[in-house]
Design a protein around this motif. Structure first.
Motif, PDB file in Angstrom:
ATOM      1  N   ARG A  15     -36.477 -66.599   8.757  1.00  0.00           N
ATOM      2  CA  ARG A  15     -36.288 -65.297   9.413  1.00  0.00           C
ATOM      3  C   ARG A  15     -36.657 -65.393  10.896  1.00  0.00           C
ATOM      4  O   ARG A  15     -35.960 -64.860  11.759  1.00  0.00           O
ATOM      5  CB  ARG A  15     -37.167 -64.253   8.713  1.00  0.00           C
ATOM      6  CG  ARG A  15     -37.087 -62.872   9.305  1.00  0.00           C
ATOM      7  CD  ARG A  15     -37.851 -61.856   8.474  1.00  0.00           C
ATOM      8  NE  ARG A  15     -39.294 -62.051   8.549  1.00  0.00           N
ATOM      9  CZ  ARG A  15     -40.183 -61.236   7.976  1.00  0.00           C
ATOM     10  NH1 ARG A  15     -39.748 -60.192   7.269  1.00  0.00           N
ATOM     11  NH2 ARG A  15     -41.467 -61.454   8.073  1.00  0.00           N
ATOM     12  N   ALA A  16     -37.750 -66.100  11.182  1.00  0.00           N
ATOM     13  CA  ALA A  16     -38.167 -66.237  12.574  1.00  0.00           C
ATOM     14  C   ALA A  16     -37.223 -67.162  13.344  1.00  0.00           C
ATOM     15  O   ALA A  16     -36.852 -66.881  14.486  1.00  0.00           O
ATOM     16  CB  ALA A  16     -39.600 -66.762  12.645  1.00  0.00           C
ATOM     17  N   ALA A  25     -39.684 -60.899  -4.250  1.00  0.00           N
ATOM     18  CA  ALA A  25     -40.617 -60.799  -5.375  1.00  0.00           C
ATOM     19  C   ALA A  25     -40.333 -61.860  -6.442  1.00  0.00           C
ATOM     20  O   ALA A  25     -41.217 -62.229  -7.210  1.00  0.00           O
ATOM     21  CB  ALA A  25     -40.542 -59.405  -5.992  1.00  0.00           C
ATOM     22  N   LYS A  26     -39.080 -62.369  -6.462  1.00  0.00           N
ATOM     23  CA  LYS A  26     -38.713 -63.363  -7.468  1.00  0.00           C
ATOM     24  C   LYS A  26     -38.970 -64.795  -6.992  1.00  0.00           C
ATOM     25  O   LYS A  26     -38.666 -65.753  -7.690  1.00  0.00           O
ATOM     26  CB  LYS A  26     -37.220 -63.213  -7.828  1.00  0.00           C
ATOM     27  CG  LYS A  26     -36.910 -61.949  -8.601  1.00  0.00           C
ATOM     28  CD  LYS A  26     -36.998 -62.173 -10.117  1.00  0.00           C
ATOM     29  CE  LYS A  26     -36.972 -60.884 -10.904  1.00  0.00           C
ATOM     30  NZ  LYS A  26     -35.648 -60.241 -10.866  1.00  0.00           N
ATOM     31  N   SER A  45     -34.402 -61.496  -4.411  1.00  0.00           N
ATOM     32  CA  SER A  45     -35.403 -60.689  -3.721  1.00  0.00           C
ATOM     33  C   SER A  45     -36.705 -61.485  -3.606  1.00  0.00           C
ATOM     34  O   SER A  45     -37.021 -62.301  -4.467  1.00  0.00           O
ATOM     35  CB  SER A  45     -35.627 -59.370  -4.461  1.00  0.00           C
ATOM     36  OG  SER A  45     -36.929 -59.304  -4.977  1.00  0.00           O
ATOM     37  N   PHE A  58     -46.571 -65.196   9.262  1.00  0.00           N
ATOM     38  CA  PHE A  58     -47.862 -64.610   8.908  1.00  0.00           C
ATOM     39  C   PHE A  58     -48.471 -65.284   7.675  1.00  0.00           C
ATOM     40  O   PHE A  58     -47.765 -65.850   6.845  1.00  0.00           O
ATOM     41  CB  PHE A  58     -47.684 -63.121   8.590  1.00  0.00           C
ATOM     42  CG  PHE A  58     -47.154 -62.312   9.737  1.00  0.00           C
ATOM     43  CD1 PHE A  58     -48.003 -61.664  10.606  1.00  0.00           C
ATOM     44  CD2 PHE A  58     -45.777 -62.188   9.935  1.00  0.00           C
ATOM     45  CE1 PHE A  58     -47.514 -60.915  11.659  1.00  0.00           C
ATOM     46  CE2 PHE A  58     -45.272 -61.436  10.989  1.00  0.00           C
ATOM     47  CZ  PHE A  58     -46.145 -60.798  11.847  1.00  0.00           C
ATOM     48  N   ASN A  79     -45.194 -61.353   4.719  1.00  0.00           N
ATOM     49  CA  ASN A  79     -44.657 -60.080   5.216  1.00  0.00           C
ATOM     50  C   ASN A  79     -43.137 -60.025   5.192  1.00  0.00           C
ATOM     51  O   ASN A  79     -42.510 -59.488   6.106  1.00  0.00           O
ATOM     52  CB  ASN A  79     -45.154 -59.789   6.641  1.00  0.00           C
ATOM     53  CG  ASN A  79     -46.654 -59.620   6.696  1.00  0.00           C
ATOM     54  OD1 ASN A  79     -47.301 -59.480   5.657  1.00  0.00           O
ATOM     55  ND2 ASN A  79     -47.216 -59.641   7.878  1.00  0.00           N
ATOM     56  N   LEU A  80     -42.542 -60.573   4.137  1.00  0.00           N
ATOM     57  CA  LEU A  80     -41.105 -60.386   3.959  1.00  0.00           C
ATOM     58  C   LEU A  80     -40.857 -58.930   3.597  1.00  0.00           C
ATOM     59  O   LEU A  80     -41.747 -58.249   3.090  1.00  0.00           O
ATOM     60  CB  LEU A  80     -40.578 -61.298   2.850  1.00  0.00           C
ATOM     61  CG  LEU A  80     -40.580 -62.793   3.181  1.00  0.00           C
ATOM     62  CD1 LEU A  80     -40.119 -63.595   1.964  1.00  0.00           C
ATOM     63  CD2 LEU A  80     -39.668 -63.085   4.364  1.00  0.00           C
ATOM     64  N   PHE A  81     -39.635 -58.461   3.846  1.00  0.00           N
ATOM     65  CA  PHE A  81     -39.288 -57.091   3.504  1.00  0.00           C
ATOM     66  C   PHE A  81     -38.912 -57.054   2.026  1.00  0.00           C
ATOM     67  O   PHE A  81     -37.885 -57.617   1.628  1.00  0.00           O
ATOM     68  CB  PHE A  81     -38.151 -56.592   4.387  1.00  0.00           C
ATOM     69  CG  PHE A  81     -38.438 -56.747   5.868  1.00  0.00           C
ATOM     70  CD1 PHE A  81     -39.646 -56.305   6.395  1.00  0.00           C
ATOM     71  CD2 PHE A  81     -37.528 -57.350   6.713  1.00  0.00           C
ATOM     72  CE1 PHE A  81     -39.933 -56.459   7.755  1.00  0.00           C
ATOM     73  CE2 PHE A  81     -37.795 -57.501   8.068  1.00  0.00           C
ATOM     74  CZ  PHE A  81     -39.011 -57.046   8.585  1.00  0.00           C
ATOM     75  N   PRO A  82     -39.709 -56.404   1.179  1.00  0.00           N
ATOM     76  CA  PRO A  82     -39.540 -56.544  -0.271  1.00  0.00           C
ATOM     77  C   PRO A  82     -38.276 -55.867  -0.812  1.00  0.00           C
ATOM     78  O   PRO A  82     -37.826 -56.207  -1.897  1.00  0.00           O
ATOM     79  CB  PRO A  82     -40.794 -55.865  -0.840  1.00  0.00           C
ATOM     80  CG  PRO A  82     -41.225 -54.921   0.215  1.00  0.00           C
ATOM     81  CD  PRO A  82     -40.854 -55.558   1.526  1.00  0.00           C
ATOM     82  N   HIS A  83     -37.706 -54.946  -0.041  1.00  0.00           N
ATOM     83  CA  HIS A  83     -36.524 -54.220  -0.532  1.00  0.00           C
ATOM     84  C   HIS A  83     -35.232 -54.920  -0.150  1.00  0.00           C
ATOM     85  O   HIS A  83     -34.154 -54.426  -0.463  1.00  0.00           O
ATOM     86  CB  HIS A  83     -36.536 -52.788   0.013  1.00  0.00           C
ATOM     87  CG  HIS A  83     -36.588 -52.731   1.523  1.00  0.00           C
ATOM     88  ND1 HIS A  83     -37.644 -53.249   2.241  1.00  0.00           N
ATOM     89  CD2 HIS A  83     -35.725 -52.255   2.421  1.00  0.00           C
ATOM     90  CE1 HIS A  83     -37.415 -53.067   3.536  1.00  0.00           C
ATOM     91  NE2 HIS A  83     -36.248 -52.473   3.661  1.00  0.00           N
ATOM     92  N   LEU A  84     -35.357 -56.057   0.542  1.00  0.00           N
ATOM     93  CA  LEU A  84     -34.157 -56.783   0.977  1.00  0.00           C
ATOM     94  C   LEU A  84     -34.128 -58.170   0.341  1.00  0.00           C
ATOM     95  O   LEU A  84     -35.182 -58.767   0.089  1.00  0.00           O
ATOM     96  CB  LEU A  84     -34.162 -56.938   2.500  1.00  0.00           C
ATOM     97  CG  LEU A  84     -34.202 -55.659   3.345  1.00  0.00           C
ATOM     98  CD1 LEU A  84     -34.269 -56.006   4.826  1.00  0.00           C
ATOM     99  CD2 LEU A  84     -32.984 -54.787   3.062  1.00  0.00           C
ATOM    100  N   LEU A 107     -31.568 -59.217   9.166  1.00  0.00           N
ATOM    101  CA  LEU A 107     -31.871 -57.866   9.682  1.00  0.00           C
ATOM    102  C   LEU A 107     -32.105 -57.814  11.191  1.00  0.00           C
ATOM    103  O   LEU A 107     -31.421 -57.095  11.916  1.00  0.00           O
ATOM    104  CB  LEU A 107     -33.087 -57.285   8.941  1.00  0.00           C
ATOM    105  CG  LEU A 107     -33.426 -55.846   9.335  1.00  0.00           C
ATOM    106  CD1 LEU A 107     -32.457 -54.876   8.676  1.00  0.00           C
ATOM    107  CD2 LEU A 107     -34.850 -55.498   8.945  1.00  0.00           C
TER     108      LEU A 107
END
Lengths: 258, 213
Positions: free
Chosen positions: A165-166, A151-152, A149, A99, A103-108, A116
């Protein structure tokens, strides 16, 4: 592609509407295995909508999507193509998507992001998924960011994690929806580098992009869309050098004159 | 005042248990209510909206009497404690469902799309992607609600649950020093609310840190 070959992806007469407003009109497109297709055109041309209809993030109003010759979904109801849950899941497992906003999962962590869906969608064991996740992060040059993470990470790194991931799902086809539009030019370049490598490795890719150099250098074919329709398409270098349609000429001139 | 404190302290356990029990019911029941309310099927959605709106519109004290007299008629006698937990728990479930819903809706569309594009089954999408992110949004208002519930638990005294307020009424009748007694009761409620706020702050910080680690 010879006439005997079944295209990896075949779109037939795809129409997409938003709230009664048709944004993609009867678009048909074949993509061969290993082919890289760049979808270009002005904003509002329906490029992203067409791309998103391929994995049914946008359910087509009508038309058919065939992957490896198999039709996804069955018939129409209430103005939408009907797809069973299992058929849709199977289809989406085969189609990777990247995307504009990552749209990465920010809590992982990065590695958890990549692992995942391998576990919960493909049913791989946790160890297997993690091992594969490390491999894919290595593949995009981010093995050392595995435990970090999102965010970093810089935008370019986040997008490469999203690509990993894809890829970890072993897709037959990768969709890229303006993957560098949210990035500054330098960070965009590292993402384009990763995509370039992917193309050389033979991945089938459809890329919605405003990066004309990338389209010209990496894509096998450029498809130019405007007003929800395919206006012109052809081998990348040829279309860039010698566009036929007046609308394409105007668009490419505007891009070059910037 | 120390004398009153000793008397009122006997109600602390009941106050805490009613609050914790009702909050627990709310936390557990609120989530399915929130999910049903988000359903695309209006047959699932409509009854939940009706129930939540009715619960929120009726005053808690009326609810408690309804639950107490309504459920403890023929079959089984409900204890005042059970009625208080049940009645306040239903109210908590209605409020918590709205808090959960706001938390779920705060998760960006892109997260749902990424999960769908990866063919995550709905359950995994909620459990592994949406709810962990919604939780961060849910905790502050849920803690605020828990403190409100602690105060609302005082109305359980009207159906005879022997909480802090119940003992305050009794002590006032015995000592005729209503102001001091209820000032003491107020102090106890303040002291009880402090740990809830502290736990909420800690949980909030821990979750936010995890996101940025």
């Amino acid at each position: 592609m010879t006439t005997l070959d079944v295209p990896l992806l075949r779109l037939q007469d795809i129409c997409v509407s938003y709230k009664g407003n048709r944004v993609v009109h009867d678009v048909s497109l074949d993509v061969a295995g290993g082919e890289v297709v760049a979808l270009i055109g002005p904003s509002g041309a329906g490029k992203s909508s067409l791309l998103r209809s391929i994995n049914f993030l946008e359910t087509p109003e009508s038309g058919t999507v065939l992957l490896s010759g198999n039709e996804v979904g069955a018939g129409q109801r209430r103005g939408r193509t009907q797809v069973s849950k299992t058929a849709l899941a199977a289809h989406r497992r085969d189609v990777g998507m990247v995307f504009q906003s990552f749209n990465l999962f920010p809590h992982l962590s990065a590695v958890e992001n990549v692992a995942l869906a391998q576990v919960h969608s493909l049913g791989r064991s946790r160890e297997e998924a993690k091992k594969r996740a490390y491999q894919e992060l290595e593949h995009v040059g981010l093995r050392d960011h595995a435990e970090v993470s999102p965010a970093k990470c810089s935008g370019g790194q986040q997008q490469r994690i999203a690509i990993a991931r894809a890829l970890a799902m072993d897709p037959k086809l990768m969709l890229f929806d303006e993957p560098t539009s949210a990035l500054d030019p330098e960070l965009g370049l590292e993402v384009l580098g990763t995509m370039r490598r992917l193309a050389h490795e033979g991945m089938t890719m459809i890329v919605v992009t405003h990066e004309m150099h990338f389209a010209q250098d990496v894509a096998d074919r450029i498809v130019f869309m405007a007003d929800g329709r395919i206006v012109e398409q052809g081998p990348a270098k040829e279309l860039m050098r010698n566009p036929q349609h007046e609308r394409t000429i105007r668009f490419l001139k505007a891009v070059r004159d910037r | 005042m120390a004398d009153f404190l000793q008397v009122l302290a006997t109600g602390i356990q009941t106050t805490v248990l009613i609050t914790a029990g009702a909050f627990g019911v709310g936390v557990v029941l609120g989530l399915p209510l929130a999910l049903l309310r988000r359903s695309r099927n209006w047959l699932l959605r409509a009854p939940v909206i009706a129930v939540v709106e009715v619960i929120r519109a009726v005053p808690p004290i009326v609810w408690l009497f309804l639950v107490y007299y309504g459920l403890s008629s023929d079959l089984a006698q409900l204890s005042t404690f059970q009625a208080a937990v049940g009645g306040l728990g239903l109210i908590a479930a209605a409020y918590m469902s709205e808090i959960y819903r706001a938390g779920i809706e705060a998760v960006p569309d892109g997260q749902w799309e990424a999960g769908r594009a990866l063919a995550l089954p709905n359950l995994s999408l909620y459990r592994r992607v949406v709810l962990p992110q919604a939780l961060v949004v849910v905790i502050p208002p849920a803690a605020t609600y828990a403190i409100a519930l602690l105060k609302d638990s005082a109305i359980a005294s009207v159906i005879g649950a022997q909480d802090i307020t119940f003992h305050a009424f009794q002590e006032t009748q015995a000592s005729l020093q209503g102001l001091s007694v209820f000032a003491t009761a107020g102090l106890l409620y303040i002291l009880l609310s402090l740990p809830i706020a502290a736990v909420a702050r800690y949980a909030d910080r821990a979750l936010v840190q995890r996101m940025a680690a």
